[in-house]
Design an enzyme around this catalytic site. Structure first.
Site, PDB file in Angstrom:
ATOM      1  N   ILE B 168       2.491 -23.911  37.704  1.00 55.06           N
ATOM      2  CA  ILE B 168       3.539 -24.897  37.981  1.00 55.06           C
ATOM      3  C   ILE B 168       3.769 -25.778  36.765  1.00 55.06           C
ATOM      4  O   ILE B 168       4.880 -25.940  36.294  1.00 55.06           O
ATOM      5  CB  ILE B 168       3.185 -25.783  39.189  1.00 55.06           C
ATOM      6  CG1 ILE B 168       2.942 -24.924  40.429  1.00 55.06           C
ATOM      7  CG2 ILE B 168       4.305 -26.768  39.453  1.00 55.06           C
ATOM      8  CD1 ILE B 168       2.392 -25.707  41.593  1.00 55.06           C
ATOM      9  N   GLU B 170       1.737 -27.989  33.222  1.00 55.17           N
ATOM     10  CA  GLU B 170       0.537 -28.316  32.467  1.00 55.17           C
ATOM     11  C   GLU B 170       0.615 -29.765  32.037  1.00 55.17           C
ATOM     12  O   GLU B 170       1.531 -30.171  31.361  1.00 55.17           O
ATOM     13  CB  GLU B 170       0.410 -27.418  31.240  1.00 55.17           C
ATOM     14  CG  GLU B 170      -0.856 -27.685  30.468  1.00 55.17           C
ATOM     15  CD  GLU B 170      -1.149 -26.567  29.481  1.00 55.17           C
ATOM     16  OE1 GLU B 170      -2.097 -26.715  28.720  1.00 55.17           O
ATOM     17  OE2 GLU B 170      -0.422 -25.573  29.475  1.00 55.17           O
ATOM     18  N   GLY B 171      -0.302 -30.564  32.490  1.00 55.24           N
ATOM     19  CA  GLY B 171      -0.289 -31.979  32.131  1.00 55.24           C
ATOM     20  C   GLY B 171      -1.393 -32.287  31.153  1.00 55.24           C
ATOM     21  O   GLY B 171      -2.037 -31.386  30.620  1.00 55.24           O
ATOM     22  N   THR B 172      -1.576 -33.561  30.930  1.00 60.94           N
ATOM     23  CA  THR B 172      -2.612 -33.984  30.002  1.00 60.94           C
ATOM     24  C   THR B 172      -3.984 -33.565  30.496  1.00 60.94           C
ATOM     25  O   THR B 172      -4.878 -33.295  29.724  1.00 60.94           O
ATOM     26  CB  THR B 172      -2.607 -35.516  29.890  1.00 60.94           C
ATOM     27  OG1 THR B 172      -1.312 -35.981  30.216  1.00 60.94           O
ATOM     28  CG2 THR B 172      -3.002 -35.950  28.517  1.00 60.94           C
ATOM     29  N   TYR B 173      -4.127 -33.533  31.807  1.00 61.72           N
ATOM     30  CA  TYR B 173      -5.457 -33.354  32.347  1.00 61.72           C
ATOM     31  C   TYR B 173      -5.758 -31.921  32.758  1.00 61.72           C
ATOM     32  O   TYR B 173      -6.879 -31.614  33.083  1.00 61.72           O
ATOM     33  CB  TYR B 173      -5.664 -34.283  33.541  1.00 61.72           C
ATOM     34  CG  TYR B 173      -5.769 -35.699  33.079  1.00 61.72           C
ATOM     35  CD1 TYR B 173      -6.978 -36.172  32.607  1.00 61.72           C
ATOM     36  CD2 TYR B 173      -4.669 -36.524  33.057  1.00 61.72           C
ATOM     37  CE1 TYR B 173      -7.089 -37.458  32.133  1.00 61.72           C
ATOM     38  CE2 TYR B 173      -4.769 -37.812  32.590  1.00 61.72           C
ATOM     39  CZ  TYR B 173      -5.982 -38.275  32.120  1.00 61.72           C
ATOM     40  OH  TYR B 173      -6.084 -39.543  31.653  1.00 61.72           O
ATOM     41  N   GLY B 174      -4.769 -31.080  32.745  1.00 63.10           N
ATOM     42  CA  GLY B 174      -5.065 -29.708  33.120  1.00 63.10           C
ATOM     43  C   GLY B 174      -3.848 -28.976  33.644  1.00 63.10           C
ATOM     44  O   GLY B 174      -2.763 -29.545  33.798  1.00 63.10           O
ATOM     45  N   VAL B 176      -1.715 -26.809  36.434  1.00 65.82           N
ATOM     46  CA  VAL B 176      -1.586 -26.740  37.889  1.00 65.82           C
ATOM     47  C   VAL B 176      -0.990 -25.386  38.268  1.00 65.82           C
ATOM     48  O   VAL B 176       0.003 -24.945  37.686  1.00 65.82           O
ATOM     49  CB  VAL B 176      -0.682 -27.865  38.429  1.00 65.82           C
ATOM     50  CG1 VAL B 176      -0.646 -27.828  39.951  1.00 65.82           C
ATOM     51  CG2 VAL B 176      -1.188 -29.214  37.953  1.00 65.82           C
ATOM     52  N   LYS B 191      -5.364 -27.396  40.794  1.00 62.97           N
ATOM     53  CA  LYS B 191      -5.319 -28.107  39.522  1.00 62.97           C
ATOM     54  C   LYS B 191      -6.603 -27.815  38.775  1.00 62.97           C
ATOM     55  O   LYS B 191      -7.693 -28.137  39.227  1.00 62.97           O
ATOM     56  CB  LYS B 191      -5.183 -29.602  39.787  1.00 62.97           C
ATOM     57  CG  LYS B 191      -5.157 -30.436  38.532  1.00 62.97           C
ATOM     58  CD  LYS B 191      -4.787 -31.856  38.873  1.00 62.97           C
ATOM     59  CE  LYS B 191      -4.891 -32.739  37.642  1.00 62.97           C
ATOM     60  NZ  LYS B 191      -4.502 -34.109  37.921  1.00 62.97           N
ATOM     61  N   ASP B 286      -1.645 -45.353  37.255  1.00 62.49           N
ATOM     62  CA  ASP B 286      -0.627 -44.500  36.638  1.00 62.49           C
ATOM     63  C   ASP B 286       0.461 -44.150  37.642  1.00 62.49           C
ATOM     64  O   ASP B 286       0.820 -42.992  37.808  1.00 62.49           O
ATOM     65  CB  ASP B 286      -1.267 -43.235  36.066  1.00 62.49           C
ATOM     66  CG  ASP B 286      -0.328 -42.525  35.093  1.00 62.49           C
ATOM     67  OD1 ASP B 286       0.654 -43.165  34.648  1.00 62.49           O
ATOM     68  OD2 ASP B 286      -0.552 -41.349  34.799  1.00 62.49           O
TER      69      ASP B 286
END
Lengths: 271, 511
Positions: B168, B170-174, B176, B191, B286
């Site tokens: 789905i 890709e964010g800073t933390y990983g 999804v 995630k 956040d």
């Protein structure tokens, strides 16, 4: 089954099956041997926590995580030293008071040497092989704990509840009871009561025990513990468990701390 | 008193141990062990003073208790128990008790047990009436019934229980993924946590995220089902309910803004979730539209707790650079080290504005620009409107211009007076004066017309998560000091005009 039962503010407790057939006992440990190993681990955690100047909540959480872990894994596969380190490391994070890895390794190394009655003058080499080995062991142990506990590292502690109970019973100003009850809570961490009972029951029990020993009568009509939603059976049972701690001195210098010491120890015990 | 312990001889140890185990097996786990009627006293036979040779220590404890109680019964003082009416009633009846009697409500005595067990007089609780097979059977049954009340210890399952469908985002933390539960067929979001270069073990930020998500159960907070692991120790996945949209991406494709009735529903949902978090001493840190998920039933789910943490009183020093720039509260920009739930409320104010106008309220290009936009929109704070403002670490760096007027009205020409008032309260410069989530929920804006739209009346949109694609770009939260065990002590480095922290202050485009 895991999903909905895991997520809760309440402490995770053992099922009867988990309590009767621990992984270590299935792996050839006797109940006594397992208890000794658990007590040694908790002793190591508590002592290390004091040296690291961690708050008592972190040490308590670490001991409970340690106890929980060995209901999911065998003492034959995981060393007490490593899991103790992992528990402290993890609990310090959970309680928002992270400790430095280097301090942790040094303190645990020092304590292990003391347990074995080895000279402790020589600290670990700064970048030595042994340091890295222990550090890696701690990191791996932390992951193993998280994994085996399903990331359920939430621990509710009875300290605050106990203080409230003391207030309700007008015992806060008594010269010995509060300190004694507090001490019993700390010592109780070495038993499995924290994973068999919820904190309010444990709090009741230590107050009951401390008050008994001080000879202070408390309301019995109806019994105060029932007002606080604990049953006498549980209260007495917990008290009994904690008290048994004081009737056996731990053969700490002979117990295996590292995984390679476990097998020879088991063999020597068998004789 | 001590003699009762001294009476334990060595050979009793084993029997004791056995007994202990038995006890354990029978112990009741029901906290709410129903005790109605325990205050309608019905003395039962309790005492057998000087009772026979009991083997177990516990029995001896009980004996000793009984004997002592019998002697001392009359002198019991009524302690002032003041917690509950029941307790007071309990205290009141104390002095009348001549002898120690343990009250066993008849209703609690299982008939089969009380009649069959010879040792019944010794016990005070119904479940311990006898060690016979009847009681253990009964106990097992009761435990089975009650075991669902408590979480039990269980390991992480394997990620193999889920079938990955597509990535789905890709964010800073990983990363999804969208995945399907092989057992139930449910569609979930997986995630994956980034744990690549962790020198300090499991990152405390991820721990907080999992921890807070597991604790915060609310209809408008994304539901975490479990944590699963991959083959190696570094593969950790959070399994969450799959939610079709996030507000950011949805709004970017909507031709016109949400209706007022819809805004109210969304805001109420967001505020109630935030209220729960704040009540439980959790800061989200956040909140922004891309972290608010919306399903096709008109329900918001607060997600991404990557920066969340618990806080306490008294407050410790917390990390400084938190919250995505556009939603960052002024006290954070000005370097305050002690901040409260008010930082989340500021973010909610910004989200409110974004929902109404369908565009970010203050899309700053940097920390200085962000402050300037704030002052231009809301007027320059002064010592009177914000006591302590000039003492904040970066206050003397504030751009020198004087703009005293609140221009919020010009940005929201069609918002009602109440709506504008609510927004102004959320965007109050002084964190102490900023409205709390609980107060905001009772704001007249939500009771005036048009009434909030029922979630089931919300329009639906095709889901983006089902196709692979890039997400709408929006800045991310500042990168937490991943892997630093004590990230919260490192806050001093981050700051408004600190060159060293420049890279963490700017934009970060989502891939």
């Amino acid at each position: 089954m895991a999903a909905e039962s895991k997520l809760s503010l309440q402490n995770a407790l053992l099922t009867l099956e988990q309590l009767q057939h621990t992984p270590s006992m299935q792996d050839g440990f006797t109940e006594q041997q397992e208890d000794d190993m658990r007590q040694m681990g908790c002793h190591l955690i508590q002592s290390a926590g004091i040296l690291l100047k961690l708050p008592q909540v972190a040490m308590a959480t670490a001991q409970i995580l340690f106890q929980r872990f060995f209901y999911q894994a065998s003492l034959r596969k995981f060393a007490v030293r490593d899991i103790s380190m992992g528990s402290i490391f993890l609990a310090a994070k959970v309680e928002e008071c992270p400790c430095r890895m280097r301090d942790l390794v040094n303190v645990v190394d020092y304590l292990c040497k003391t347990f074995k009655r080895l000279p402790t003058i020589e600290p670990l080499a700064l970048y030595g092989h042994e340091f890295y080995e222990m550090k890696n062991a701690a990191v791996i142990a932390e992951m193993q704990i998280l994994k085996k506990l399903g990331f359920n590292v939430h621990v509710q502690l009875p300290y605050g509840i106990m203080v409230n109970y003391l207030k309700v019973l007008n015992l806060t100003d008594h010269p010995t009871i509060p300190q004694r009850a507090w001490g019993y809570l700390n010592d109780g961490l070495r038993t499995n009561v924290y994973i068999c009972y919820q904190p309010p029951t444990i709090a009741c029990s230590v107050v009951w025990l401390a008050a008994r020993e001080a000879g202070v009568p408390l309301p019995t009509n109806p019994p105060w513990w029932e007002v606080l939603d604990a049953s006498l059976e549980d209260v007495e049972n917990i008290a009994g468990h904690i008290k048994t701690l004081y009737y056996r001195s731990l053969p700490i210098s002979t117990l295996p701390l590292r995984i390679e010491q476990v097998e020879p120890w088991l063999v020597s015990q068998g004789q | 008193m001590d003699s009762k312990w001294a009476r334990l001889s060595d050979d009793e140890d084993d029997r004791q141990r056995k007994r202990r185990k038995e006890k354990h097996e029978r112990k009741s786990r029901e906290a709410s062990h129903s005790r109605e009627g325990s205050h309608t006293p019905q003395p039962s036979l309790r005492l057998e003073s000087g009772g026979g040779r009991e083997e177990s220590k516990l029995r001896m404890v009980m004996d000793a208790r009984g004997a002592a109680g019998g002697r001392r019964g009359a002198s019991y003082q009524a302690a002032s128990v003041t917690t509950s009416p029941a307790a007071t009633a309990a205290a009141a009846t104390l002095n009348t008790a001549g002898t120690t009697t343990t009250l066993v409500p008849p209703a609690l005595q299982p008939p089969s047990l009380s009649s069959s067990s010879p040792s019944a007089p010794l016990s005070s609780s119904s479940s311990s009436a006898a060690a016979g097979s009847t009681s253990s059977a009964l106990y097992t049954v009761r435990r089975a019934a009650s075991s669902s009340q408590h979480p039990v210890l269980s390991q992480c399952r394997s990620v193999e229980n889920y079938e990955k469908l597509n990535r789905i985002s890709e964010g800073t933390y990983g990363v999804v993924y969208r995945a399907r539960d092989r057992e139930t067929g449910d569609i979930v979001a997986l995630k994956k946590l980034k744990l690549d270069q962790e020198k300090n073990g499991f990152p405390i930020t991820s721990l907080r995220e999992i921890y807070t998500l597991l604790l915060a159960k609310h209809p408008h907070i994304v539901n975490v089902r479990e944590i699963v692991v991959g083959d190696t120790l570094t593969q950790i996945f959070i399994v969450m309910d799959f939610i079709e949209h996030d507000l950011k991406e949805l709004m970017s494709e909507m031709p016109q803004p949400f209706l007022q009735s819809e805004v109210k529903t969304l805001m109420l949902q967001l505020l109630s979730a935030t209220e729960l978090l704040h009540e439980n001493w959790i800061l989200h840190r956040d909140l922004k539209t891309s972290n608010l998920l919306l399903n096709n039933r008109g329900e918001i789910k607060v997600a991404d707790f990557g920066l969340a943490r618990r806080y306490g009183e008294p407050q410790g020093v917390m990390t400084q650079p938190v919250v995505t720039l556009w939603y960052r509260a002024p006290e954070l920009l000005l370097g305050s080290k002690h901040y409260t739930t008010a930082v989340d409320m500021w973010s909610i104010g910004c989200i409110f504005g974004e929902l109404v106008n369908n565009e970010p309220l203050m899309p700053g290009r940097g920390e200085a620009d962000q402050l300037e936009r704030m002052f231009k929109l809301l007027g320059m704070p002064t010592e009177t409107t914000w006591p302590g403002f000039s003492k904040l670490p970066f206050a003397h760096h504030v751009p020198k211009f004087y703009q005293p007027n609140n221009n919020l009205r010009s940005r929201f020409p069609y918002l009602t007076e109440n709506g504008l008032d609510l927004m102004n309260r959320m965007l109050a410069f002084d964190p102490a004066k900023r409205i709390t989530a609980e107060e905001a929920l009772h704001h007249p804006y939500f009771s005036e017309g048009p009434a909030p739209k029922h979630p089931s009346m919300f329009p639906t949109w095709p889901s983006k998560g089902e196709r692979t694609g890039k997400r709408a770009t929006s800045p991310s939260a500042p990168v937490a000091h991943h892997g630093q065990g004590d990230d919260d002590e490192l806050g001093a480095g981050g700051g408004l005009f600190n060159v060293a922290s420049q890279e963490s202050t700017g934009f970060r485009l989502r891939v």
